[in-house]
Design a protein around this motif. Structure first.
Motif, mmCIF file in Angstrom:
data_model
loop_
_atom_site.group_PDB
_atom_site.id
_atom_site.type_symbol
_atom_site.label_atom_id
_atom_site.label_comp_id
_atom_site.label_asym_id
_atom_site.label_seq_id
_atom_site.Cartn_x
_atom_site.Cartn_y
_atom_site.Cartn_z
ATOM 1 N N GLU A 200 0.829 -1.201 0.000
ATOM 2 C CA GLU A 200 0.000 0.000 0.000
ATOM 3 C C GLU A 200 0.867 1.256 0.000
ATOM 4 O O GLU A 200 0.568 2.234 -0.698
ATOM 5 N N ALA A 201 1.940 1.228 0.789
ATOM 6 C CA ALA A 201 2.833 2.386 0.867
ATOM 7 C C ALA A 201 3.541 2.637 -0.459
ATOM 8 O O ALA A 201 3.698 3.787 -0.892
ATOM 9 N N ILE A 202 3.976 1.573 -1.124
ATOM 10 C CA ILE A 202 4.655 1.710 -2.414
ATOM 11 C C ILE A 202 3.707 2.285 -3.459
ATOM 12 O O ILE A 202 4.075 3.150 -4.251
ATOM 13 N N GLY A 203 2.468 1.813 -3.450
ATOM 14 C CA GLY A 203 1.480 2.347 -4.388
ATOM 15 C C GLY A 203 1.185 3.807 -4.121
ATOM 16 O O GLY A 203 1.090 4.622 -5.052
ATOM 17 N N ASN A 232 5.043 -9.073 -6.919
ATOM 18 C CA ASN A 232 4.648 -8.996 -5.512
ATOM 19 C C ASN A 232 3.598 -7.919 -5.277
ATOM 20 O O ASN A 232 2.719 -8.062 -4.419
ATOM 21 N N LEU A 233 3.660 -6.849 -6.043
ATOM 22 C CA LEU A 233 2.672 -5.785 -5.893
ATOM 23 C C LEU A 233 1.286 -6.221 -6.360
ATOM 24 O O LEU A 233 0.273 -5.716 -5.868
ATOM 25 N N THR A 234 1.215 -7.153 -7.315
ATOM 26 C CA THR A 234 -0.086 -7.595 -7.832
ATOM 27 C C THR A 234 -0.889 -8.402 -6.823
ATOM 28 O O THR A 234 -2.050 -8.728 -7.074
ATOM 29 N N GLN A 235 -0.296 -8.717 -5.689
ATOM 30 C CA GLN A 235 -1.043 -9.418 -4.653
ATOM 31 C C GLN A 235 -2.045 -8.482 -3.959
ATOM 32 O O GLN A 235 -2.893 -8.940 -3.193
ATOM 33 N N GLN A 241 -5.404 -2.275 -9.618
ATOM 34 C CA GLN A 241 -6.112 -1.175 -10.277
ATOM 35 C C GLN A 241 -5.130 -0.143 -10.813
ATOM 36 O O GLN A 241 -5.271 0.351 -11.941
ATOM 37 N N VAL A 242 -4.131 0.180 -10.009
ATOM 38 C CA VAL A 242 -3.122 1.155 -10.427
ATOM 39 C C VAL A 242 -2.342 0.629 -11.627
ATOM 40 O O VAL A 242 -2.088 1.361 -12.601
ATOM 41 N N VAL A 274 -3.613 -10.921 -11.514
ATOM 42 C CA VAL A 274 -4.578 -9.959 -12.048
ATOM 43 C C VAL A 274 -5.796 -10.702 -12.599
ATOM 44 O O VAL A 274 -6.943 -10.286 -12.406
ATOM 45 N N ALA A 275 -5.560 -11.839 -13.283
ATOM 46 C CA ALA A 275 -6.651 -12.607 -13.887
ATOM 47 C C ALA A 275 -7.550 -13.252 -12.848
ATOM 48 O O ALA A 275 -8.687 -13.629 -13.163
#
Length: 631
Positions: A200-203, A232-235, A241-242, A274-275
């Motif tokens: 969340e912080a990275i996004g 790892n961010l796609t988790q 969404q971003v 994502v899928a």
């Protein structure tokens, strides 16, 4: 602390020598350099004191601090956190404007990160901020690498790194033009992103955009770590969404064709995450371009197991509609899946069988067709059973006069069917043989057993059952029941599939050929257990269909007591389907003298009378309710 090896001792000597030379020669070197610069004509244009360039970089207290730190390393060096005074000296070196002093601090951290096996105290994280912010390239390289090492070894709490404010300088390093710094900073983000709060912080800090840019890097190390960080961010659904808004999907799809198997795997796994969210399918599968679908299917043939396995997972997540499933089959996916079923990798086998299960499922938009119900209705069963009992006591005519009201029409049940074209394709001999071989070789694997049973059940159209019985599938499913360590879910799927097959005479006869005393005992035991009702029901259904066969009747006689016990449970069960199955089984078994005698001794007729009375009361209430509604 163990004694250092020769290589580490040499590194230590080099480090000490470097600090010694720096403390004595650094100021002189700086003065000579600045003297040359001051003699340049560009500086003679203005003699104003306000334009004076030289300002001493190495402050007196910094020189003393460097010497003290050097003495500490020489006299008391070990791979453990520093004490208060040496730590303060390290902090002074890190925040110095002198690149050489910063390099000393960065080099110390790097050496510590490669050898320390205990957690790094919180106070040791503060100097990292200055080192990561340094304008010196070597300091950036060493400090970012040491931070990666600490994170990978678990010496630093990942959430604490973000809380200490180190995320911002790490993200700034993504903009560096140096591949080594880019590689290390991407690795930091990838490691930090295993934490939900960190994602969340990275996004929130807009870290997605530079990572997407580096995913196209020509440096393979940078590209791997950048795509790994994106994975790892796609988790996080928010980050998904971003990523979609930032145009990540086309980038990840193109990376599937990368010659680097790591990049292929990371991008495929990211697309799988994502899928898993259906709302992204429209963006992933544009009607005018099926590039992603075709590329994923081609990756099923990858020589790298984790790539082919992840391609199966991604296809499984995408196969949520009948149209997509049909396209997959049309792209010749079945031969590739048959090959993967024989893989030596457990992950590949499990992923491929799960994809086959999805492809074999009933399309949600298919209409049901009228079929005969699984078993006749409870009233009809009661009628037949009581008719058999009462005819002997009162005669046929008297029975019909007293109980004719119980004769009802068996309801027609609608069951969904799979599209016949797709069924024919999936039920090919090659695939069924592959499933049978897989089941025989991995009958203890709950994923393989459960999915195989579900696939076979989905393919149990009458015209496919001959092909199924000719394969090794039926034998494998039967043998699976004998394994004591088989999980309950797997057993439930197996018995459900066998019960479906047993409805057809040809398939049932084939099953009878494999039945023996251990299998018979196992079926009776499963039917009698009370912990798992569905499993009990399916096992009893198989028994009911096999009763009329001579071989099976001989085998059932060894278990008359156990069969009577589970029939009593079924007749008193709250669910009607259990009651009707128990009544139907009882009626068939009464044809055998031994069972008939056992039933009379156990007062089974009395129990049936109670069920009949309950059914009559229910019918009276229903008629009253219907009459009230009509009025």
């Amino acid at each position: 602390m163990g004694q250092l090896c020769g290589r580490c001792m040499q590194l230590l000597r080099d480090f000490i020598g470097f600090v010694q030379r720096m403390s004595s020669d650094l100021v002189q070197g700086i003065k000579e350099c600045l003297t040359l610069i001051s003699n340049c004509s560009c500086l003679k244009q203005s003699s104003s004191k306000n334009r004076q360039l030289y300002k001493p970089i190495l402050q007196p207290h910094e020189r003393v601090t460097a010497q003290e730190f050097l003495q500490h390393i020489e006299t008391d060096f070990e791979m453990s956190p520093l004490g208060k005074d040496p730590l303060e000296a390290l902090r002074t070196l890190s925040f110095s404007e002198n690149p050489g002093l910063q390099q000393s601090a960065a080099l110390y951290y790097l050496h510590m990160s490669q050898h320390m096996s205990i957690p790094l105290p919180v106070e040791h994280l503060e100097p990292f901020y200055a080192l990561l912010r340094s304008a010196d390239l070597e300091v950036q390289q060493m400090s970012s690498l040491s931070l990666v090492n600490f994170l990978l070894e678990g010496n630093i709490n990942k959430e604490l790194v973000v809380q200490m404010g180190l995320l911002e300088p790490i993200l700034d390093l993504l903009e560096s033009e140096d591949p080594t710094v880019q590689c290390n900073s991407c690795a930091c983000i990838m490691t930090l992103a295993v934490s939900e709060s960190n994602r969340e912080a990275i996004g929130a800090a807009r870290g997605v955009t530079p990572l997407l840019s580096l995913a196209n890097s020509y440096d393979p190390r940078v590209q791997q770590n950048a795509v790994g960080a994106i994975l790892n961010l796609t988790q996080s659904e928010k980050i998904q969404q971003v990523l979609c808004k930032e145009g990540a999907l086309p980038v990840l799809a193109l990376l599937l064709e990368s010659p680097d198997s790591e990049v292929q795997y990371y991008s495929c796994a990211a697309l799988s995450n994502v899928a898993a969210n259906v709302q992204h399918h429209k963006a992933l599968l544009r009607p005018s371009d099926r590039f992603l679908l075709r590329t994923l299917i081609s990756l099923l043939s990858s020589s790298v197991d984790k790539v082919s396995s992840q391609a199966c997972v991604c296809l499984r997540n995408l196969a949520t509609s009948v149209d997509i499933q049909a396209e997959m089959v049309a792209e010749n996916v079945l031969p590739k899946l048959c090959s993967l079923l024989a893989s030596g990798s457990e992950d590949v086998r499990r992923a491929s069988i799960a994809l086959l299960w999805i492809l074999s499922q009933h399309p949600p938009n298919q209409e049901g067709v009228p079929t005969n119900p699984f078993l006749p209705g409870p009233e009809t069963c009661l009628y037949q059973c009581f008719k058999s009992l009462a005819t002997k006591r009162h005669g046929q005519h008297q029975w019909e006069q007293r109980h004719c009201k119980l004769s009802l029409t068996t309801p027609v049940v609608k069951q969904p069917i799979l599209h016949e074209g797709k069924r024919d394709t999936l039920a090919c001999a090659e695939l069924l043989q592959s499933l049978g071989t897989l089941l025989a070789a991995h009958k203890t694997d709950p994923v393989i057993v459960g999915h195989t049973a579900c696939i076979i059940k989905n393919l149990c159209l009458s015209k496919n059952r001959q092909r199924i019985t000719e394969s090794r599938c039926v034998e494998g499913l039967l043998q699976t029941m004998l394994l004591t360590d088989t999980q309950e879910d797997s057993l439930r799927y197996v018995t459900s599939c066998l019960a479906e097959l047993a409805k057809q005479e040809g398939a049932m006869l084939h099953m009878v050929q494999w039945m023996d005393e251990p299998l018979t005992k196992c079926l009776v035991r499963l039917a009698g257990q009370l912990e798992h009702p569905e499993l009990s029901f399916h096992a009893a259904s198989i028994i009911q269909h096999m009763i009329s066969h001579e071989k099976m009747m001989l085998l059932w006689k060894y278990h008359i007591g156990e069969i009577q016990a589970y029939l009593k449970n079924f007749l008193t069960h709250q669910e009607v389907r259990f009651q009707q199955l128990g009544i139907s089984t009882l009626c068939r078994l009464r044809a055998d003298p031994d069972f008939s005698l056992a039933f009379r001794k156990s007062q089974m007729a009395k129990l049936l009378e109670q069920v009949r009375q309950q059914t009559e009361e229910t019918q009276e209430l229903l008629r009253a309710a219907m009459c009230h509604e009509d009025s």
